[in-house]
Design a protein around this motif. Structure first.
Motif, PDB file in Angstrom:
ATOM      1  N   ARG A  14       2.606   5.781   2.196  1.00  0.00           N
ATOM      2  CA  ARG A  14       2.651   4.764   1.140  1.00  0.00           C
ATOM      3  C   ARG A  14       2.490   3.382   1.767  1.00  0.00           C
ATOM      4  NH1 ARG A  14       4.535   6.486  -3.698  1.00  0.00           N
ATOM      5  NH2 ARG A  14       5.410   8.572  -3.786  1.00  0.00           N
ATOM      6  N   VAL A  15       2.039   2.410   0.948  1.00  0.00           N
ATOM      7  CA  VAL A  15       1.867   1.042   1.422  1.00  0.00           C
ATOM      8  C   VAL A  15       2.782   0.129   0.612  1.00  0.00           C
ATOM      9  CG1 VAL A  15      -0.067   0.485  -0.120  1.00  0.00           C
ATOM     10  CG2 VAL A  15       0.181  -0.721   2.067  1.00  0.00           C
ATOM     11  N   LEU A  16       3.285  -0.903   1.271  1.00  0.00           N
ATOM     12  CA  LEU A  16       4.180  -1.856   0.635  1.00  0.00           C
ATOM     13  C   LEU A  16       3.381  -2.930  -0.103  1.00  0.00           C
ATOM     14  CD1 LEU A  16       7.183  -2.758   0.343  1.00  0.00           C
ATOM     15  CD2 LEU A  16       6.763  -4.245   2.327  1.00  0.00           C
ATOM     16  N   ALA A  17       3.685  -3.115  -1.376  1.00  0.00           N
ATOM     17  CA  ALA A  17       3.110  -4.194  -2.182  1.00  0.00           C
ATOM     18  C   ALA A  17       4.242  -5.132  -2.580  1.00  0.00           C
ATOM     19  CB  ALA A  17       2.431  -3.632  -3.426  1.00  0.00           C
ATOM     20  N   CYS A  18       3.952  -6.426  -2.609  1.00  0.00           N
ATOM     21  CA  CYS A  18       4.967  -7.437  -2.920  1.00  0.00           C
ATOM     22  C   CYS A  18       4.487  -8.291  -4.094  1.00  0.00           C
ATOM     23  CB  CYS A  18       5.202  -8.334  -1.705  1.00  0.00           C
ATOM     24  SG  CYS A  18       5.821  -7.443  -0.272  1.00  0.00           S
ATOM     25  N   ARG A  19       5.409  -8.556  -5.038  1.00  0.00           N
ATOM     26  CA  ARG A  19       5.062  -9.346  -6.228  1.00  0.00           C
ATOM     27  C   ARG A  19       5.400 -10.815  -6.019  1.00  0.00           C
ATOM     28  NH1 ARG A  19       7.453  -7.275 -11.694  1.00  0.00           N
ATOM     29  NH2 ARG A  19       9.295  -8.288 -10.854  1.00  0.00           N
ATOM     30  N   ARG A  20       4.414 -11.668  -6.228  1.00  0.00           N
ATOM     31  CA  ARG A  20       4.538 -13.120  -6.033  1.00  0.00           C
ATOM     32  C   ARG A  20       5.395 -13.759  -7.119  1.00  0.00           C
ATOM     33  NH1 ARG A  20       0.751 -15.919  -2.408  1.00  0.00           N
ATOM     34  NH2 ARG A  20       1.940 -17.633  -3.256  1.00  0.00           N
ATOM     35  N   THR A  21       6.036 -14.864  -6.737  1.00  0.00           N
ATOM     36  CA  THR A  21       6.764 -15.679  -7.709  1.00  0.00           C
ATOM     37  C   THR A  21       6.106 -17.043  -7.890  1.00  0.00           C
ATOM     38  OG1 THR A  21       8.242 -16.523  -5.991  1.00  0.00           O
ATOM     39  CG2 THR A  21       8.980 -14.566  -7.210  1.00  0.00           C
ATOM     40  N   SER A  22       5.248 -17.427  -6.959  1.00  0.00           N
ATOM     41  CA  SER A  22       4.562 -18.716  -7.045  1.00  0.00           C
ATOM     42  C   SER A  22       3.280 -18.637  -6.227  1.00  0.00           C
ATOM     43  CB  SER A  22       5.464 -19.839  -6.493  1.00  0.00           C
ATOM     44  OG  SER A  22       5.699 -19.631  -5.115  1.00  0.00           O
ATOM     45  N   PRO A  23       2.372 -19.577  -6.421  1.00  0.00           N
ATOM     46  CA  PRO A  23       2.295 -20.612  -7.454  1.00  0.00           C
ATOM     47  C   PRO A  23       2.140 -19.968  -8.831  1.00  0.00           C
ATOM     48  CG  PRO A  23       0.197 -20.452  -6.327  1.00  0.00           C
ATOM     49  CD  PRO A  23       1.140 -19.519  -5.616  1.00  0.00           C
ATOM     50  N   PRO A  24       2.248 -20.761  -9.896  1.00  0.00           N
ATOM     51  CA  PRO A  24       2.230 -20.196 -11.248  1.00  0.00           C
ATOM     52  C   PRO A  24       1.052 -19.265 -11.531  1.00  0.00           C
ATOM     53  CG  PRO A  24       2.835 -22.510 -11.342  1.00  0.00           C
ATOM     54  CD  PRO A  24       2.456 -22.224  -9.914  1.00  0.00           C
ATOM     55  N   GLU A  25      -0.122 -19.595 -11.021  1.00  0.00           N
ATOM     56  CA  GLU A  25      -1.288 -18.749 -11.297  1.00  0.00           C
ATOM     57  C   GLU A  25      -1.230 -17.398 -10.576  1.00  0.00           C
ATOM     58  OE1 GLU A  25      -2.454 -21.665  -8.025  1.00  0.00           O
ATOM     59  OE2 GLU A  25      -1.431 -21.826  -9.956  1.00  0.00           O
ATOM     60  N   ALA A  26      -0.380 -17.262  -9.580  1.00  0.00           N
ATOM     61  CA  ALA A  26      -0.241 -15.997  -8.854  1.00  0.00           C
ATOM     62  C   ALA A  26       1.056 -15.263  -9.202  1.00  0.00           C
ATOM     63  CB  ALA A  26      -0.291 -16.251  -7.347  1.00  0.00           C
ATOM     64  N   ALA A  27       1.972 -15.921  -9.875  1.00  0.00           N
ATOM     65  CA  ALA A  27       3.272 -15.317 -10.187  1.00  0.00           C
ATOM     66  C   ALA A  27       3.085 -14.041 -11.001  1.00  0.00           C
ATOM     67  CB  ALA A  27       4.146 -16.314 -10.941  1.00  0.00           C
ATOM     68  N   GLY A  28       3.823 -13.005 -10.598  1.00  0.00           N
ATOM     69  CA  GLY A  28       3.757 -11.726 -11.279  1.00  0.00           C
ATOM     70  C   GLY A  28       2.666 -10.802 -10.782  1.00  0.00           C
ATOM     71  N   ARG A  29       1.830 -11.277  -9.872  1.00  0.00           N
ATOM     72  CA  ARG A  29       0.753 -10.457  -9.314  1.00  0.00           C
ATOM     73  C   ARG A  29       1.164  -9.967  -7.926  1.00  0.00           C
ATOM     74  NH1 ARG A  29      -4.890 -12.832 -10.188  1.00  0.00           N
ATOM     75  NH2 ARG A  29      -5.415 -10.634 -10.032  1.00  0.00           N
ATOM     76  N   TRP A  30       0.482  -8.961  -7.443  1.00  0.00           N
ATOM     77  CA  TRP A  30       0.876  -8.257  -6.225  1.00  0.00           C
ATOM     78  C   TRP A  30      -0.054  -8.584  -5.067  1.00  0.00           C
ATOM     79  CZ3 TRP A  30       5.239  -5.078  -6.268  1.00  0.00           C
ATOM     80  CH2 TRP A  30       5.844  -4.944  -7.526  1.00  0.00           C
ATOM     81  N   GLU A  31       0.521  -8.497  -3.858  1.00  0.00           N
ATOM     82  CA  GLU A  31      -0.238  -8.828  -2.648  1.00  0.00           C
ATOM     83  C   GLU A  31       0.290  -8.042  -1.460  1.00  0.00           C
ATOM     84  OE1 GLU A  31       0.335 -12.888  -1.438  1.00  0.00           O
ATOM     85  OE2 GLU A  31       2.498 -12.655  -1.234  1.00  0.00           O
ATOM     86  N   PHE A  32      -0.504  -8.096  -0.384  1.00  0.00           N
ATOM     87  CA  PHE A  32      -0.017  -7.681   0.920  1.00  0.00           C
ATOM     88  C   PHE A  32       0.752  -8.874   1.474  1.00  0.00           C
ATOM     89  CE2 PHE A  32      -4.119  -5.326   0.574  1.00  0.00           C
ATOM     90  CZ  PHE A  32      -3.567  -4.053   0.484  1.00  0.00           C
ATOM     91  N   PRO A  33       1.969  -8.683   1.971  1.00  0.00           N
ATOM     92  CA  PRO A  33       2.729  -9.827   2.498  1.00  0.00           C
ATOM     93  C   PRO A  33       2.071 -10.395   3.744  1.00  0.00           C
ATOM     94  CG  PRO A  33       3.804  -7.769   3.088  1.00  0.00           C
ATOM     95  CD  PRO A  33       2.672  -7.418   2.154  1.00  0.00           C
ATOM     96  N   GLY A  34       2.312 -11.676   3.993  1.00  0.00           N
ATOM     97  CA  GLY A  34       1.742 -12.333   5.168  1.00  0.00           C
ATOM     98  C   GLY A  34       1.677 -13.825   4.957  1.00  0.00           C
ATOM     99  N   GLY A  35       0.783 -14.479   5.687  1.00  0.00           N
ATOM    100  CA  GLY A  35       0.669 -15.924   5.554  1.00  0.00           C
ATOM    101  C   GLY A  35      -0.324 -16.506   6.534  1.00  0.00           C
TER     102      GLY A  35
END
Length: 127
Positions: A14-35
């Motif tokens: 399985r792969v880990l998905a993380c749900r964003r809280t910000s910025p507003p246009e990305a909040a509630g959507r999922w991503e691979f964590p990082g930066g």
């Protein structure tokens, strides 16, 4: 172009998905964590640092998925395969939810556009 790195953290098929809280246009959507990769860091070092900051877990980078994806006009995303060290559990700081997704569940979440190009290769890897 500034490099952003994401982690496809894999455990037990399985792969880990993380749900964003910000910025507003990305909040509630999922991503691979990082930066963002900072000056003087390798992409691997940035990923280890970012996951320690965002999820409070130590990770090991085991490889890289093919290609890069644009994030707007100033950044590009590369995604690594990674594993959590010593069975640590993610404890999200910047995300409001995490999910471990199997290959048949990858389409169950609303991924951010830059993450989507990596899903086909990741699915093949998880199979």
């Amino acid at each position: 172009m500034r490099l952003v790195v994401g982690a496809a953290v894999v455990r037990d098929g399985r792969v880990l998905a993380c749900r964003r809280t910000s910025p507003p246009e990305a909040a509630g959507r999922w991503e691979f964590p990082g930066g963002k990769v900072e000056a003087g860091e390798s992409p691997e070092q940035a990923l280890v640092r970012e996951l320690a900051e965002e999820l409070r877990v130590p990770v090991t980078v085991t490889g890289w998925l093919d290609g890069v994806a644009a994030i707007g006009e100033t950044h590009q995303l590369r995604v690594a395969l990674a594993t959590v060290v010593d069975g640590a559990e993610p404890d999200p700081v910047e995300h409001d939810a995490t999910r471990w997704l199997g290959v048949g569940e990858l389409d169950d979440v609303d991924w951010l556009e830059p993450d989507r190009p990596f899903l086909a290769e990741l699915a093949a890897y998880l199979e």
